[in-house]
Design a protein around this motif. Structure first.
Motif, PDB file in Angstrom:
ATOM      1  N   UNK A 268      37.027  41.112  33.994  1.00  0.00           N
ATOM      2  CA  UNK A 268      37.376  42.379  33.351  1.00  0.00           C
ATOM      3  C   UNK A 268      36.050  43.052  33.032  1.00  0.00           C
ATOM      4  N   UNK A 269      35.758  44.153  33.694  1.00  0.00           N
ATOM      5  CA  UNK A 269      34.441  44.768  33.525  1.00  0.00           C
ATOM      6  C   UNK A 269      34.532  46.287  33.589  1.00  0.00           C
ATOM      7  N   UNK A 270      33.506  46.914  33.032  1.00  0.00           N
ATOM      8  CA  UNK A 270      33.481  48.386  33.010  1.00  0.00           C
ATOM      9  C   UNK A 270      32.818  48.894  34.284  1.00  0.00           C
ATOM     10  N   UNK A 271      33.519  49.782  34.977  1.00  0.00           N
ATOM     11  CA  UNK A 271      33.012  50.380  36.199  1.00  0.00           C
ATOM     12  C   UNK A 271      32.455  51.771  35.861  1.00  0.00           C
ATOM     13  N   UNK A 272      31.129  51.901  35.934  1.00  0.00           N
ATOM     14  CA  UNK A 272      30.487  53.160  35.536  1.00  0.00           C
ATOM     15  C   UNK A 272      30.806  54.292  36.512  1.00  0.00           C
ATOM     16  N   UNK A 273      31.076  53.935  37.772  1.00  0.00           N
ATOM     17  CA  UNK A 273      31.416  54.965  38.746  1.00  0.00           C
ATOM     18  C   UNK A 273      32.793  55.559  38.433  1.00  0.00           C
ATOM     19  N   UNK A 274      33.749  54.693  38.095  1.00  0.00           N
ATOM     20  CA  UNK A 274      35.092  55.167  37.769  1.00  0.00           C
ATOM     21  C   UNK A 274      35.217  55.560  36.288  1.00  0.00           C
ATOM     22  N   UNK A 275      34.224  55.159  35.498  1.00  0.00           N
ATOM     23  CA  UNK A 275      34.207  55.437  34.065  1.00  0.00           C
ATOM     24  C   UNK A 275      35.436  54.861  33.352  1.00  0.00           C
ATOM     25  N   UNK A 276      35.720  53.615  33.679  1.00  0.00           N
ATOM     26  CA  UNK A 276      36.856  52.942  33.055  1.00  0.00           C
ATOM     27  C   UNK A 276      36.747  51.434  33.298  1.00  0.00           C
ATOM     28  N   UNK A 277      37.523  50.676  32.524  1.00  0.00           N
ATOM     29  CA  UNK A 277      37.586  49.237  32.722  1.00  0.00           C
ATOM     30  C   UNK A 277      38.446  48.927  33.935  1.00  0.00           C
ATOM     31  N   UNK A 278      38.011  47.940  34.724  1.00  0.00           N
ATOM     32  CA  UNK A 278      38.758  47.548  35.929  1.00  0.00           C
ATOM     33  C   UNK A 278      38.926  46.032  35.934  1.00  0.00           C
ATOM     34  N   UNK A 279      39.895  45.548  36.694  1.00  0.00           N
ATOM     35  CA  UNK A 279      40.158  44.123  36.786  1.00  0.00           C
ATOM     36  C   UNK A 279      40.875  43.828  38.093  1.00  0.00           C
ATOM     37  N   UNK A 280      40.859  42.575  38.477  1.00  0.00           N
ATOM     38  CA  UNK A 280      41.562  42.127  39.681  1.00  0.00           C
ATOM     39  C   UNK A 280      42.766  41.315  39.230  1.00  0.00           C
ATOM     40  N   UNK A 281      43.925  41.913  39.319  1.00  0.00           N
ATOM     41  CA  UNK A 281      45.135  41.275  38.800  1.00  0.00           C
ATOM     42  C   UNK A 281      45.417  39.936  39.489  1.00  0.00           C
ATOM     43  N   UNK A 282      45.199  39.882  40.791  1.00  0.00           N
ATOM     44  CA  UNK A 282      45.471  38.646  41.530  1.00  0.00           C
ATOM     45  C   UNK A 282      44.602  37.496  41.072  1.00  0.00           C
ATOM     46  N   UNK A 283      43.297  37.774  40.860  1.00  0.00           N
ATOM     47  CA  UNK A 283      42.377  36.731  40.415  1.00  0.00           C
ATOM     48  C   UNK A 283      42.731  36.249  39.023  1.00  0.00           C
ATOM     49  N   UNK A 284      43.046  37.198  38.150  1.00  0.00           N
ATOM     50  CA  UNK A 284      43.398  36.841  36.769  1.00  0.00           C
ATOM     51  C   UNK A 284      44.704  36.053  36.736  1.00  0.00           C
ATOM     52  N   UNK A 285      45.637  36.420  37.570  1.00  0.00           N
ATOM     53  CA  UNK A 285      46.925  35.731  37.599  1.00  0.00           C
ATOM     54  C   UNK A 285      46.750  34.273  38.019  1.00  0.00           C
ATOM     55  N   UNK A 286      45.726  33.999  38.817  1.00  0.00           N
ATOM     56  CA  UNK A 286      45.481  32.631  39.293  1.00  0.00           C
ATOM     57  C   UNK A 286      44.688  31.795  38.291  1.00  0.00           C
ATOM     58  N   UNK A 287      44.236  32.437  37.209  1.00  0.00           N
ATOM     59  CA  UNK A 287      43.433  31.736  36.206  1.00  0.00           C
ATOM     60  C   UNK A 287      44.256  30.690  35.465  1.00  0.00           C
TER      61      UNK A 287
END
Length: 212
Positions: free
Chosen positions: A49-68
């Motif tokens: 879960x990290x802040x993307x400065x290009x998109x100016x918002x927090x982003x995440x990979x749902x698939x990766x997190x779901x496998x956690x």
């Protein structure tokens, strides 16, 4: 819905955007407030879960997190946090972990009277303020979750655990003899024995030494 609102507010995103993340977090944590906070911190620390400065918002990979696997990730995070705590707080957490998920206030009082554990009182205040421990109305201090207790117990090297329990026996022996609390001493020794950490014979031997 409440969890999605909380995550939405924390990430400054519309609830509809956070809904998929909230659903995964709910699935992993069952809505437990402690696990929610620790799991999200774990995701951030590992850039899931990290802040993307290009998109100016927090982003995440749902698939990766779901496998956690939340148990492993939260326990690892807790262990890392605890290793960075002061010696007094670590000592308090180790002490409480040996007594299970909750510790009576009177037990803390007995230990504070000993030279070896006199710092646990200061450690207790910090552990409560940091959110590892909470006090209930019955006068006991509880770990906020079983995994917090597990991480605290893991702070004690396995090779040192028997010696730690023997030190407790000595402390209780001294306190209980002074205050004629033989029943309290026997009760605490029984707790240690059923944990399979020390034997009843070892308790009795330590008791005899403490009375000399």
């Amino acid at each position: 819905e409440d969890l999605n609102t909380m995550i939405s507010d924390a990430l400054c995103l519309y609830p509809r955007i956070c809904k998929s993340l909230s659903e995964v977090v709910m699935q992993k944590t069952k809505g437990n407030p402690f696990f929610v906070l620790e799991f999200i911190k774990s995701l951030k620390d590992r850039d899931l879960l990290k802040y993307n400065f290009h998109q100016r918002r927090w982003v995440w990979n749902e698939g990766t997190i779901r496998a956690e696997e939340i148990t492993d990730s939260v326990l690892q995070l807790l262990s890392s946090e605890m290793n960075g705590l002061s010696d007094n707080v670590q000592l308090l957490l180790k002490v409480m972990a040996c007594f299970g998920t909750k510790t009576c206030e009177s037990v803390i009082g007995y230990l504070v009277d000993s030279a070896e554990y006199s710092a646990v009182d200061d450690g207790l205040k910090k552990a409560v303020s940091d959110g590892f421990v909470e006090r209930n109305r019955k006068g006991t201090f509880n770990f906020v979750h079983d995994k917090v207790r597990e991480a605290a117990y893991n702070l004690i090297p396995e090779s040192d655990r028997k010696q730690v329990y023997m030190c407790f026996v000595t402390c209780f022996c001294c306190c209980c003899c002074v205050h004629f609390l033989v029943h309290a001493f026997v009760t605490k020794c029984f707790d240690f024995v059923i944990s399979f950490t020390i034997t009843w014979e070892e308790c009795c031997t330590q008791f005899a030494r403490g009375r000399m």
